[in-house]
Each structure stands twice: as C-alpha cells, then as structure tokens.
Design a protein around this motif. Sequence first.
Motif, PDB file in Angstrom:
ATOM      1  N   ILE A 119       0.978  -1.160   0.102  1.00 31.00           N
ATOM      2  CA  ILE A 119       0.034  -0.008  -0.073  1.00 31.00           C
ATOM      3  C   ILE A 119       0.975   1.342  -0.151  1.00 31.00           C
ATOM      4  O   ILE A 119       1.784   1.217   0.899  1.00 31.00           O
TER       5      ILE A 119
ATOM      6  N   LYS B 277       8.779   6.067   5.072  1.00 32.95           N
ATOM      7  CA  LYS B 277       8.727   5.192   6.240  1.00 32.95           C
ATOM      8  C   LYS B 277       7.864   3.951   5.916  1.00 32.95           C
ATOM      9  O   LYS B 277       6.937   3.771   5.290  1.00 32.95           O
TER      10      LYS B 277
ATOM     11  N   ALA C  64       5.425   0.743   6.934  1.00 31.09           N
ATOM     12  CA  ALA C  64       4.526   0.126   8.380  1.00 31.09           C
ATOM     13  C   ALA C  64       4.344  -1.331   7.893  1.00 31.09           C
ATOM     14  O   ALA C  64       3.851  -1.566   6.570  1.00 31.09           O
TER      15      ALA C  64
ATOM     16  N   LYS D  69       0.447  -2.419   9.947  1.00 31.89           N
ATOM     17  CA  LYS D  69      -0.112  -1.250  10.610  1.00 31.89           C
ATOM     18  C   LYS D  69       0.794  -0.809  11.741  1.00 31.89           C
ATOM     19  O   LYS D  69       0.272  -0.029  12.494  1.00 31.89           O
ATOM     20  N   ASN D  70       2.013  -1.270  11.685  1.00 34.26           N
ATOM     21  CA  ASN D  70       2.709  -0.859  12.602  1.00 34.26           C
ATOM     22  C   ASN D  70       4.065  -0.048  12.209  1.00 34.26           C
ATOM     23  O   ASN D  70       4.831  -0.793  11.193  1.00 34.26           O
ATOM     24  N   ILE D  71       4.484   0.909  12.572  1.00 33.60           N
ATOM     25  CA  ILE D  71       5.565   1.765  11.722  1.00 33.60           C
ATOM     26  C   ILE D  71       6.704   0.754  12.079  1.00 33.60           C
ATOM     27  O   ILE D  71       6.954   0.113  13.212  1.00 33.60           O
TER      28      ILE D  71
ATOM     29  N   ILE E  37       0.940  -7.128   5.255  1.00 33.91           N
ATOM     30  CA  ILE E  37       0.706  -6.006   4.667  1.00 33.91           C
ATOM     31  C   ILE E  37       1.626  -4.902   4.874  1.00 33.91           C
ATOM     32  O   ILE E  37       1.752  -4.602   6.058  1.00 33.91           O
TER      33      ILE E  37
ATOM     34  N   ALA F 170       2.998  -0.889   4.220  1.00 35.37           N
ATOM     35  CA  ALA F 170       2.642   0.449   3.516  1.00 35.37           C
ATOM     36  C   ALA F 170       4.112   1.245   3.510  1.00 35.37           C
ATOM     37  O   ALA F 170       4.854   1.045   4.343  1.00 35.37           O
TER      38      ALA F 170
ATOM     39  N   MET G 108       4.886   5.250   3.216  1.00 34.42           N
ATOM     40  CA  MET G 108       4.471   6.405   3.352  1.00 34.42           C
ATOM     41  C   MET G 108       5.449   7.616   3.419  1.00 34.42           C
ATOM     42  O   MET G 108       6.491   7.550   3.956  1.00 34.42           O
TER      43      MET G 108
END
Lengths: 368, 77
Positions: free
Chosen positions: B6, B48, B50, B53-55, B67, B69, B71
């Motif tokens: 993502i 960054k 993730a 859903k955790n950095i 997953i 991401a 950013m």
Amino acid sequence: MSAERYNRQIILKGFGEEAQQQLLRAKVLVIGAGGLGCPALQYLAAAGIGHIGLVDDDTISLSNLHRQILFTTADIGKLKVEVAAKRLQEMNTQIGIIRHPIRLQKNNILDILSRYDYILDGTDNFESRYLINDACALLNKPLIFAAVSGFEGQLAVFNTPDHLTPSTNYRDLFPIPPDKGEVANCAENGVLGVLPGILGTMAAAETIKLIAKIGQPLTNKILSYNLLTQEQYTIKISHGGGYTLPKTVDEFLNMDYQDTSEGPQGYAEIDASELVKLQQLESTILIDVRERHEVPILDKQIFTQVPMSEFGAFMSKEFYQKHVVLICQHGIRSVAAAEAMQEKYGDAKKIYSLKGGIVKWRDHFLKP
Amino acid sequence: MKIELISFGKISEFINNQNIEVDGIADTDTFKQYLENQFPALKSMKYKLALNKNIVQENTEITNNAIIAIMPPFSGG
C-alpha cells in the motif's frame, strides 16, 4: 457560559456539561490560518474553546479563497489573523481570540507555545513543521498535526502518551526533513479546496476529543486519508531513533530550522524586506515577468522586463548575476518562472520569487 | 511469500497498491533493498514503512500475507 449555545453537544451522551466546561477552560493555539487552519478555527470557536490563539503573518490573496473559507473577496490584501479573529469573534462572542500576526521562529516560538495547552499545526512547509514539533516536544505540549499532499492527507496526535506507549513525535516518523527538491515542487502541489477542509475539521475533532477526554484520539497513530477513494489507513507509531531532539532551550536555539521560507522546492519565496536586501547586492538581477502591457509600470533601470511569453528565449542566453529575483502581479507567475530557472540552473544561481507579487507590496513599488 | 503493498502520496505515483509474490525476503531490511531496486526513485526520498499497520523502527521479520505500507512525509496546508 450560555448553555443554550452549546445545548446540542451538551445533551450528547458521553459529552455533557463537564466536557463543555473543559472546552471553555482550554487554550488552543492554531498555527497557520490557511486551508487547514480556517475550518479548524471555525469548529473550535463554535464548539466553545475558551481561548484560541491564531498565528499567521500572511495576507489574504485571491488564490487562497478556494480553500481558506473564513475569507471573502473583499478581504484580499488584509492580514489573515485580523480577518479570521474578527469573523470568529462575531461567531462566538463568549470566547477569547488572541491574534499573533507573526512568523514563528526559534526565538519566539517557545514563548508563544508556552501560553497554550494544545497546539494545532496547520502550516504548509517542512521548516515550520519541524520547528513546531521540536518546540512542542521540548515544552511537552500535545500537538495535533494535519497535512495534505495532492488528494491525500495525514493526521496525527503527537507528544501525548497513551496507556501503552510513551509519547511519540513527528521525528519518530521522519527523523530529518526532506532535502530541498525532494518533495513535489509548487507546480505539482495543487490542492482541491475541500481536502484541507476535511483534514482541518478532523484536526479540530481530535483537539476536542483530547480536551474533553472522549473517544480514542489518534495518539501515537497516523491516519492517512484519501479523498479520491474515501479510504483511511491508520498506522501505529512507536519510538524510533536516528534523530536528536533539543532537550533544553539552549539546544533548541542552536538547531537549524532554515527560517527563510526557502522550501523544498529549491527556490525561495521572499517578502519586500528581503527584496530590498537583495536589491543592494551587485550580483542581483530583478526580473519583472509580467507582459509588457501590464500596470503599474516599474522602473526599467531597476527591473529587467522579461515577460513569461519571452521567458524561454531569455533563459537560452547566459547572464552573470547570481541572485535572480522574479516578480509578477500576484506572485503566481513568478513561481512558475522560478521553477523553470531552478530546473535550468539548479544550485548555480539563487532563485527568488516575490511572494504576493506587486499587488501585495504595492507601497514598496510605488514609493517615490 | 505474498505481500500486499500500500503506498501513499507521491510514492503512489510510481508504486501502485498491489499484491506481490516474492521469495527470499525474510525481513523489512531486505524488503527495503528489494523495493529500492525495483523502484529506484525511492532511494532519493524520505519514507517510512509500516508492517501490518505498525511503523517499522528496526529490522522486523516478515511473514506470509503481510501488509506493507510505504508512506512519505506531507507538509501541505
């Protein structure tokens, strides 16, 4: 306090009289009365935040109006904080609105922030965002962060511990600011007015949630919002490394936040006082990029006329001056010219665009 | 191993949201190298990751169906 004014939120289950009192006692500083700040200010004032400070040193221009909804066409040229404060005070006569018509810098930010309990960052550049982040971390002030890019936005709450994690700050996400030219230049940086409207409103909601202690604010989380798909994606932030936060006032004052407005775009937008300074340098050329028929006509001894329609031809020739100041009517075409020059010359020349253009600094150009 | 990618902001202009199938990538450090090889434009950007859903703050193991991401920082207002 008039309970009737706030009746619809006081009767809300889970809100009530006590939450309303907390709003009334709160002191919130909104930095930037722009696309994010305007809607945030409107809802914070309407909700009954007792003391609201506004920081902005800018004046209203025509291209602000599609997203900065506190301002009208008749307000063009006026100071944003003055117009915003007046509108907000008319909307809610029961709260205090404090104007700060200044640009926040290392030497004034700590003094101003220390007078407030919550800081809402609605600025539009990385220098300010890192300055505000570090000042909030130093003073231990909750920071509500909102930012937009293209059709997307980011929203977060920093410097606020939750029951699982000690407080995090913006540098836990991005330890150091992007290099100049790394993040989109101005030509690519358009924005649909409603996007900062949504993000600014969400930032106001987070502020109210923090003050009234309701729901789950985005503490130690960053939310990404996409206007085109209406999708949201929330990421948990944990403490990271690779950065140094100033731990004392002295350390803070020694940090480098690049307090000119030279943004990530690689050229600088300057005001009239900086223009005067540059004008005194041998190696400065002042270029008026307006078409030849436009008024007021400037002194051709001082301002070299290079209309945008002839700009390409001008750039194909060499010139010796190192500092190039571009000027137009409103500071919009001069930005386009600055970008073109930046692309051609890179770091070989220092490029400036007069922010707000001749209209904004009329007195400077028309003085005898 | 399947990974869902993502991306946000400017990064989504050259990395679409997609499901990828990769082998030999066990952790986020290796994945970062893989990404920067596939999309060289990332190398010169701040971003960054993730994971679920955790950095990502330190090298972390990636498991199947993760997953990830990507950013970038936003500053506009």
